[in-house]
Design a protein around this motif. Structure first.
Motif, PDB file in Angstrom:
ATOM      1  N   VAL A 173       0.829  -1.208   0.000  1.00  0.00           N
ATOM      2  CA  VAL A 173       0.000   0.000   0.000  1.00  0.00           C
ATOM      3  C   VAL A 173       0.865   1.261   0.000  1.00  0.00           C
ATOM      4  CG1 VAL A 173      -1.777   1.289   1.255  1.00  0.00           C
ATOM      5  CG2 VAL A 173      -1.883  -1.203   1.148  1.00  0.00           C
ATOM      6  N   THR A 174       2.023   1.197   0.612  1.00  0.00           N
ATOM      7  CA  THR A 174       2.905   2.365   0.687  1.00  0.00           C
ATOM      8  C   THR A 174       3.305   2.848  -0.708  1.00  0.00           C
ATOM      9  OG1 THR A 174       3.789   1.650   2.823  1.00  0.00           O
ATOM     10  CG2 THR A 174       5.092   3.249   1.577  1.00  0.00           C
ATOM     11  N   ILE A 175       3.626   1.917  -1.588  1.00  0.00           N
ATOM     12  CA  ILE A 175       4.011   2.283  -2.949  1.00  0.00           C
ATOM     13  C   ILE A 175       2.818   2.845  -3.711  1.00  0.00           C
ATOM     14  CG2 ILE A 175       4.813   1.368  -5.167  1.00  0.00           C
ATOM     15  CD1 ILE A 175       6.609  -0.525  -3.662  1.00  0.00           C
ATOM     16  N   LEU A 176       1.659   2.266  -3.508  1.00  0.00           N
ATOM     17  CA  LEU A 176       0.453   2.793  -4.157  1.00  0.00           C
ATOM     18  C   LEU A 176       0.178   4.225  -3.709  1.00  0.00           C
ATOM     19  CD1 LEU A 176       0.073  -0.335  -4.673  1.00  0.00           C
ATOM     20  CD2 LEU A 176      -2.377   0.124  -4.603  1.00  0.00           C
ATOM     21  N   ARG A 177       0.368   4.492  -2.434  1.00  0.00           N
ATOM     22  CA  ARG A 177       0.161   5.846  -1.930  1.00  0.00           C
ATOM     23  C   ARG A 177       1.183   6.810  -2.529  1.00  0.00           C
ATOM     24  NH1 ARG A 177      -0.663   5.832   4.515  1.00  0.00           N
ATOM     25  NH2 ARG A 177      -0.857   8.068   4.045  1.00  0.00           N
ATOM     26  N   ALA A 178       2.405   6.341  -2.722  1.00  0.00           N
ATOM     27  CA  ALA A 178       3.451   7.199  -3.287  1.00  0.00           C
ATOM     28  C   ALA A 178       3.087   7.655  -4.692  1.00  0.00           C
ATOM     29  CB  ALA A 178       4.792   6.458  -3.300  1.00  0.00           C
ATOM     30  N   VAL A 179       2.399   6.813  -5.438  1.00  0.00           N
ATOM     31  CA  VAL A 179       2.034   7.150  -6.813  1.00  0.00           C
ATOM     32  C   VAL A 179       1.010   8.276  -6.855  1.00  0.00           C
ATOM     33  CG1 VAL A 179       0.871   6.275  -8.870  1.00  0.00           C
ATOM     34  CG2 VAL A 179       2.641   4.912  -7.780  1.00  0.00           C
ATOM     35  N   THR A 180       0.150   8.376  -5.846  1.00  0.00           N
ATOM     36  CA  THR A 180      -0.875   9.424  -5.847  1.00  0.00           C
ATOM     37  C   THR A 180      -0.260  10.807  -5.675  1.00  0.00           C
ATOM     38  OG1 THR A 180      -1.245   9.407  -3.434  1.00  0.00           O
ATOM     39  CG2 THR A 180      -2.492   7.815  -4.771  1.00  0.00           C
ATOM     40  N   ASP A 181       0.919  10.865  -5.082  1.00  0.00           N
ATOM     41  CA  ASP A 181       1.649  12.133  -4.903  1.00  0.00           C
ATOM     42  C   ASP A 181       0.801  13.185  -4.180  1.00  0.00           C
ATOM     43  OD1 ASP A 181       4.086  13.455  -5.151  1.00  0.00           O
ATOM     44  OD2 ASP A 181       3.537  14.443  -7.005  1.00  0.00           O
ATOM     45  N   GLY A 182      -0.115  12.703  -3.329  1.00  0.00           N
ATOM     46  CA  GLY A 182      -0.931  13.625  -2.539  1.00  0.00           C
ATOM     47  C   GLY A 182      -2.038  14.331  -3.289  1.00  0.00           C
ATOM     48  N   GLU A 183      -2.301  13.966  -4.532  1.00  0.00           N
ATOM     49  CA  GLU A 183      -3.375  14.607  -5.293  1.00  0.00           C
ATOM     50  C   GLU A 183      -4.738  14.036  -4.868  1.00  0.00           C
ATOM     51  OE1 GLU A 183      -2.918  14.641  -9.485  1.00  0.00           O
ATOM     52  OE2 GLU A 183      -1.229  16.037  -9.431  1.00  0.00           O
ATOM     53  N   LEU A 190      -7.588   5.738  -5.107  1.00  0.00           N
ATOM     54  CA  LEU A 190      -6.879   4.700  -4.356  1.00  0.00           C
ATOM     55  C   LEU A 190      -7.742   4.181  -3.216  1.00  0.00           C
ATOM     56  CD1 LEU A 190      -4.469   2.974  -3.683  1.00  0.00           C
ATOM     57  CD2 LEU A 190      -3.437   4.918  -2.476  1.00  0.00           C
ATOM     58  N   ALA A 191      -8.432   5.080  -2.525  1.00  0.00           N
ATOM     59  CA  ALA A 191      -9.313   4.657  -1.437  1.00  0.00           C
ATOM     60  C   ALA A 191     -10.397   3.715  -1.956  1.00  0.00           C
ATOM     61  CB  ALA A 191      -9.936   5.880  -0.765  1.00  0.00           C
ATOM     62  N   ARG A 192     -10.964   4.027  -3.111  1.00  0.00           N
ATOM     63  CA  ARG A 192     -11.981   3.138  -3.708  1.00  0.00           C
ATOM     64  C   ARG A 192     -11.370   1.793  -4.055  1.00  0.00           C
ATOM     65  NH1 ARG A 192     -13.515   7.961  -6.353  1.00  0.00           N
ATOM     66  NH2 ARG A 192     -12.337   7.347  -8.217  1.00  0.00           N
ATOM     67  N   PHE A 193     -10.169   1.829  -4.624  1.00  0.00           N
ATOM     68  CA  PHE A 193      -9.503   0.585  -5.017  1.00  0.00           C
ATOM     69  C   PHE A 193      -9.251  -0.294  -3.793  1.00  0.00           C
ATOM     70  CE2 PHE A 193      -5.577  -1.862  -5.526  1.00  0.00           C
ATOM     71  CZ  PHE A 193      -5.861  -2.594  -6.673  1.00  0.00           C
ATOM     72  N   LEU A 194      -8.742   0.303  -2.718  1.00  0.00           N
ATOM     73  CA  LEU A 194      -8.439  -0.469  -1.509  1.00  0.00           C
ATOM     74  C   LEU A 194      -9.707  -1.028  -0.879  1.00  0.00           C
ATOM     75  CD1 LEU A 194      -5.655   1.798   0.028  1.00  0.00           C
ATOM     76  CD2 LEU A 194      -5.359  -0.465  -1.001  1.00  0.00           C
ATOM     77  N   SER A 195     -10.780  -0.276  -0.955  1.00  0.00           N
ATOM     78  CA  SER A 195     -12.059  -0.767  -0.434  1.00  0.00           C
ATOM     79  C   SER A 195     -12.520  -1.989  -1.220  1.00  0.00           C
ATOM     80  CB  SER A 195     -13.119   0.333  -0.501  1.00  0.00           C
ATOM     81  OG  SER A 195     -12.770   1.435   0.319  1.00  0.00           O
ATOM     82  N   GLN A 196     -12.309  -1.954  -2.521  1.00  0.00           N
ATOM     83  CA  GLN A 196     -12.674  -3.101  -3.364  1.00  0.00           C
ATOM     84  C   GLN A 196     -11.823  -4.328  -3.048  1.00  0.00           C
ATOM     85  OE1 GLN A 196     -12.114  -1.444  -7.264  1.00  0.00           O
ATOM     86  NE2 GLN A 196     -13.992  -0.221  -7.211  1.00  0.00           N
ATOM     87  N   ALA A 203      -7.729   1.975   3.347  1.00  0.00           N
ATOM     88  CA  ALA A 203      -8.422   2.999   2.552  1.00  0.00           C
ATOM     89  C   ALA A 203      -8.618   4.266   3.362  1.00  0.00           C
ATOM     90  CB  ALA A 203      -9.770   2.471   2.079  1.00  0.00           C
ATOM     91  N   VAL A 204      -8.895   4.107   4.650  1.00  0.00           N
ATOM     92  CA  VAL A 204      -9.116   5.258   5.510  1.00  0.00           C
ATOM     93  C   VAL A 204      -7.837   6.058   5.704  1.00  0.00           C
ATOM     94  CG1 VAL A 204      -9.712   5.982   7.863  1.00  0.00           C
ATOM     95  CG2 VAL A 204     -11.044   4.206   6.717  1.00  0.00           C
ATOM     96  N   THR A 205      -6.696   5.354   5.746  1.00  0.00           N
ATOM     97  CA  THR A 205      -5.420   6.029   6.023  1.00  0.00           C
ATOM     98  C   THR A 205      -4.836   6.729   4.790  1.00  0.00           C
ATOM     99  OG1 THR A 205      -4.101   4.048   5.521  1.00  0.00           O
ATOM    100  CG2 THR A 205      -4.895   4.315   7.788  1.00  0.00           C
ATOM    101  N   VAL A 206      -5.445   6.570   3.631  1.00  0.00           N
ATOM    102  CA  VAL A 206      -4.916   7.181   2.396  1.00  0.00           C
ATOM    103  C   VAL A 206      -4.808   8.693   2.534  1.00  0.00           C
ATOM    104  CG1 VAL A 206      -5.468   7.710  -0.016  1.00  0.00           C
ATOM    105  CG2 VAL A 206      -5.623   5.357   0.834  1.00  0.00           C
ATOM    106  N   PHE A 207      -5.762   9.301   3.228  1.00  0.00           N
ATOM    107  CA  PHE A 207      -5.823  10.767   3.308  1.00  0.00           C
ATOM    108  C   PHE A 207      -5.045  11.333   4.494  1.00  0.00           C
ATOM    109  CE2 PHE A 207      -9.631   9.183   1.216  1.00  0.00           C
ATOM    110  CZ  PHE A 207      -9.594   9.899   0.034  1.00  0.00           C
ATOM    111  N   LYS A 208      -4.412  10.466   5.268  1.00  0.00           N
ATOM    112  CA  LYS A 208      -3.651  10.950   6.427  1.00  0.00           C
ATOM    113  C   LYS A 208      -2.235  11.313   6.052  1.00  0.00           C
ATOM    114  CE  LYS A 208      -6.349   8.357   9.812  1.00  0.00           C
ATOM    115  NZ  LYS A 208      -6.310   7.350  10.901  1.00  0.00           N
TER     116      LYS A 208
END
Length: 208
Positions: A173-183, A190-196, A203-208
């Motif tokens: 998940v850490t690498i997936l979060r890195a790709v979002t670059d905070g956008e 990503l949150a939707r993907f992790l929920s799936q 998914a909840v921690t994506v925005f932290k």
């Protein structure tokens, strides 16, 4: 005598302009992707106009596609010539990378994809192809940069990006979060993907 000399100079200039216009028309015609030519015809055109990067690029494309068997080595040669003649155009390097991959030369292909991405940093097709090669070669961290570019300029590919990383990084998940670059939009995707993937806590921690 003076009038004759002036007339001859004017005539020579007109002939030169006509020849230049004809050459430009011929190159435009053969380089037009809407028109189809045999490899033999394109090779003859390249022989006549060896300093035209568009001609070399069109022949390079033809050597790799069409009804005849693909010729990656010939494509590579023509793409290299086009790149030398047009150093600021990413298309020859893109085609060169494709040919190098077809020839099994991943190391050279990575360099060519990198050069193409440098010339066209916002081109999602180039960055996606570069990232896919890096992922296939096990260079996940190197793939993050081009995947960030894809995520930035082509949001429609976000699900495919996350799916590719999910499969190749053992669900990191850490690498997936890195790709979002905070956008925000990428984070929401990503949150939707992790929920799936039944990873609601992540998914909840994506925005932290």
């Amino acid at each position: 005598m003076l009038r004759a000399a002036i007339f001859m100079i004017a005539l020579a200039g007109a002939v030169l302009l006509l020849g230049t216009a004809l050459s430009q028309f011929t190159v435009r015609t053969f380089a037009d992707p809407r028109l189809t030519f045999s490899r033999a015809a394109l090779r003859a055109a390249v022989a006549k106009y060896p300093n035209s990067p568009r001609m070399h690029l069109r022949l390079a494309e033809a050597e790799l596609t069409g009804d005849e068997a693909p010729a990656p080595a010939a494509t590579q040669m023509q793409a290299e010539l086009a790149a030398a003649l047009s150093p600021f155009d990413f298309h020859p390097r893109q085609l060169l990378a494709i040919a190098q991959e077809a020839n099994g030369d991943a190391a050279s292909a990575k360099q060519s994809w990198s050069a193409a991405a440098t010339l066209a940093p916002a081109n999602s097709q180039v960055n996606w192809a570069r990232a896919n090669l890096l992922l296939r070669e096990g260079e996940t961290q190197m793939a993050v940069e081009p995947l960030r570019a894809v995520a930035k300029y082509n949001k429609q590919l976000l699900p495919a990006i996350f799916d590719a990383l999910w499969r190749t990084t053992n669900q990191n998940v850490t690498i997936l979060r890195a790709v979002t670059d905070g956008e925000p939009e990428a984070q929401q995707a990503l949150a939707r993907f992790l929920s799936q993937q039944q990873r609601a806590e992540d998914a909840v921690t994506v925005f932290k």
